[in-house]
Design a protein around this motif. Sequence first.
Motif, mmCIF file in Angstrom:
data_model
loop_
_atom_site.group_PDB
_atom_site.id
_atom_site.type_symbol
_atom_site.label_atom_id
_atom_site.label_comp_id
_atom_site.label_asym_id
_atom_site.label_seq_id
_atom_site.Cartn_x
_atom_site.Cartn_y
_atom_site.Cartn_z
ATOM 1 N N ALA A 1 31.307 5.723 -25.488
ATOM 2 C CA ALA A 1 32.230 5.034 -24.585
ATOM 3 C C ALA A 1 32.299 3.550 -24.912
ATOM 4 O O ALA A 1 31.319 2.956 -25.370
ATOM 5 C CB ALA A 1 31.787 5.202 -23.135
ATOM 6 N N MET A 2 33.457 2.958 -24.660
ATOM 7 C CA MET A 2 33.558 1.510 -24.639
ATOM 8 C C MET A 2 33.003 1.094 -23.284
ATOM 9 O O MET A 2 33.350 1.675 -22.250
ATOM 10 C CB MET A 2 35.009 1.051 -24.786
ATOM 11 N N CYS A 3 32.128 0.103 -23.266
ATOM 12 C CA CYS A 3 31.469 -0.300 -22.026
ATOM 13 C C CYS A 3 32.458 -0.985 -21.085
ATOM 14 O O CYS A 3 33.244 -1.837 -21.495
ATOM 15 C CB CYS A 3 30.296 -1.212 -22.337
ATOM 16 N N THR A 4 32.417 -0.595 -19.826
ATOM 17 C CA THR A 4 33.327 -1.135 -18.817
ATOM 18 C C THR A 4 33.172 -2.645 -18.687
ATOM 19 O O THR A 4 34.161 -3.379 -18.580
ATOM 20 C CB THR A 4 33.083 -0.442 -17.465
ATOM 21 N N SER A 5 31.945 -3.136 -18.727
ATOM 22 C CA SER A 5 31.712 -4.585 -18.629
ATOM 23 C C SER A 5 32.369 -5.325 -19.789
ATOM 24 O O SER A 5 32.888 -6.435 -19.617
ATOM 25 C CB SER A 5 30.211 -4.882 -18.592
ATOM 26 N N PHE A 6 32.383 -4.724 -20.976
ATOM 27 C CA PHE A 6 33.021 -5.328 -22.142
ATOM 28 C C PHE A 6 34.516 -5.535 -21.905
ATOM 29 O O PHE A 6 35.074 -6.575 -22.264
ATOM 30 C CB PHE A 6 32.801 -4.458 -23.385
ATOM 31 N N LYS A 7 35.152 -4.582 -21.269
ATOM 32 C CA LYS A 7 36.591 -4.682 -21.032
ATOM 33 C C LYS A 7 36.914 -5.919 -20.197
ATOM 34 O O LYS A 7 37.826 -6.675 -20.533
ATOM 35 C CB LYS A 7 37.103 -3.420 -20.334
ATOM 36 N N SER A 8 36.173 -6.143 -19.124
ATOM 37 C CA SER A 8 36.455 -7.315 -18.293
ATOM 38 C C SER A 8 36.036 -8.601 -18.994
ATOM 39 O O SER A 8 36.714 -9.626 -18.886
ATOM 40 C CB SER A 8 35.794 -7.188 -16.918
ATOM 41 N N GLU A 9 34.940 -8.575 -19.742
ATOM 42 C CA GLU A 9 34.509 -9.761 -20.485
ATOM 43 C C GLU A 9 35.515 -10.123 -21.578
ATOM 44 O O GLU A 9 35.767 -11.298 -21.837
ATOM 45 C CB GLU A 9 33.137 -9.526 -21.113
ATOM 46 N N LEU A 10 36.090 -9.113 -22.196
ATOM 47 C CA LEU A 10 37.093 -9.357 -23.231
ATOM 48 C C LEU A 10 38.319 -10.056 -22.642
ATOM 49 O O LEU A 10 38.812 -11.049 -23.184
ATOM 50 C CB LEU A 10 37.505 -8.035 -23.892
ATOM 51 N N LEU A 11 38.775 -9.575 -21.499
ATOM 52 C CA LEU A 11 39.918 -10.195 -20.836
ATOM 53 C C LEU A 11 39.586 -11.604 -20.353
ATOM 54 O O LEU A 11 40.475 -12.452 -20.247
ATOM 55 C CB LEU A 11 40.412 -9.333 -19.680
ATOM 56 N N GLY A 12 38.326 -11.881 -20.105
ATOM 57 C CA GLY A 12 37.894 -13.213 -19.693
ATOM 58 C C GLY A 12 37.615 -14.147 -20.858
ATOM 59 O O GLY A 12 37.198 -15.279 -20.672
ATOM 60 N N GLY A 13 37.823 -13.660 -22.086
ATOM 61 C CA GLY A 13 37.670 -14.498 -23.273
ATOM 62 C C GLY A 13 36.238 -14.702 -23.730
ATOM 63 O O GLY A 13 35.958 -15.658 -24.444
ATOM 64 N N LEU A 14 35.326 -13.799 -23.367
ATOM 65 C CA LEU A 14 33.925 -13.969 -23.723
ATOM 66 C C LEU A 14 33.542 -13.377 -25.072
ATOM 67 O O LEU A 14 32.414 -13.571 -25.525
ATOM 68 C CB LEU A 14 33.030 -13.377 -22.624
ATOM 69 N N HIS A 15 34.432 -12.659 -25.716
ATOM 70 C CA HIS A 15 34.120 -12.024 -27.001
ATOM 71 C C HIS A 15 35.169 -12.414 -28.044
ATOM 72 O O HIS A 15 36.363 -12.431 -27.749
ATOM 73 C CB HIS A 15 34.122 -10.493 -26.882
ATOM 74 N N ASP A 16 34.697 -12.714 -29.248
ATOM 75 C CA ASP A 16 35.581 -12.906 -30.407
ATOM 76 C C ASP A 16 35.025 -11.981 -31.488
ATOM 77 O O ASP A 16 34.080 -12.326 -32.202
ATOM 78 C CB ASP A 16 35.584 -14.362 -30.867
ATOM 79 N N LEU A 17 35.580 -10.807 -31.568
ATOM 80 C CA LEU A 17 34.968 -9.734 -32.358
ATOM 81 C C LEU A 17 34.971 -9.941 -33.859
ATOM 82 O O LEU A 17 34.214 -9.282 -34.566
ATOM 83 C CB LEU A 17 35.616 -8.394 -32.002
ATOM 84 N N ASP A 18 35.784 -10.842 -34.365
ATOM 85 C CA ASP A 18 35.736 -11.065 -35.814
ATOM 86 C C ASP A 18 34.976 -12.326 -36.202
ATOM 87 O O ASP A 18 34.814 -12.602 -37.389
ATOM 88 C CB ASP A 18 37.124 -11.019 -36.447
ATOM 89 N N THR A 19 34.445 -13.087 -35.218
ATOM 90 C CA THR A 19 33.624 -14.257 -35.565
ATOM 91 C C THR A 19 32.254 -14.251 -34.882
ATOM 92 O O THR A 19 31.320 -14.838 -35.418
ATOM 93 C CB THR A 19 34.343 -15.585 -35.234
ATOM 94 N N ASP A 20 32.107 -13.629 -33.718
ATOM 95 C CA ASP A 20 30.803 -13.561 -33.056
ATOM 96 C C ASP A 20 29.866 -12.669 -33.872
ATOM 97 O O ASP A 20 30.319 -11.818 -34.645
ATOM 98 C CB ASP A 20 30.928 -12.966 -31.649
ATOM 99 N N THR A 21 28.563 -12.850 -33.680
ATOM 100 C CA THR A 21 27.588 -11.979 -34.340
ATOM 101 C C THR A 21 27.411 -10.724 -33.503
ATOM 102 O O THR A 21 26.897 -10.770 -32.382
ATOM 103 C CB THR A 21 26.236 -12.690 -34.515
#
Length: 145
Positions: free
Chosen positions: A6-26
Amino acid sequence: MAITTAMCTSFKSELLGGLHDLDTDTLKLALIKASPSGTYGAATTNYSDVTGNSDEASGTNYSAGGQALDGATIAVSGTTATVDFTDEVFSNVTVSADGCIIYNTANSNSAICVIDFGGTVSATAGDLTIEFPTADASNAIVRIA
């Protein structure tokens, strides 16, 4: 207990809040041991969920925390955004796992997704390779439709 892909539910809201940059974050991938005591899936919020239950795999040449994912590529397939990674190779390990967690070290080890291998996979003094599926709208490991 159980691992559910599953894609984590918390990730979905964090992504919309700008907390993840999947091609530059480690981003890292850690193995979840065979027959874990915890339950992992959409409700998983952090890598610490796995370590708190002592469910991370362990073995010769496997390091706690797993390995950094390489080659993150963001693309669009039709109307679905996808992220693909280079297949991850754990070299010369002796380890067994029923699944894994992908998490973001740049965002306090927040969980992105959990993957069930469908059974125990293992290597004995060899390579354990996590092969990511085709990065398209139906199969990519991370996809937003």
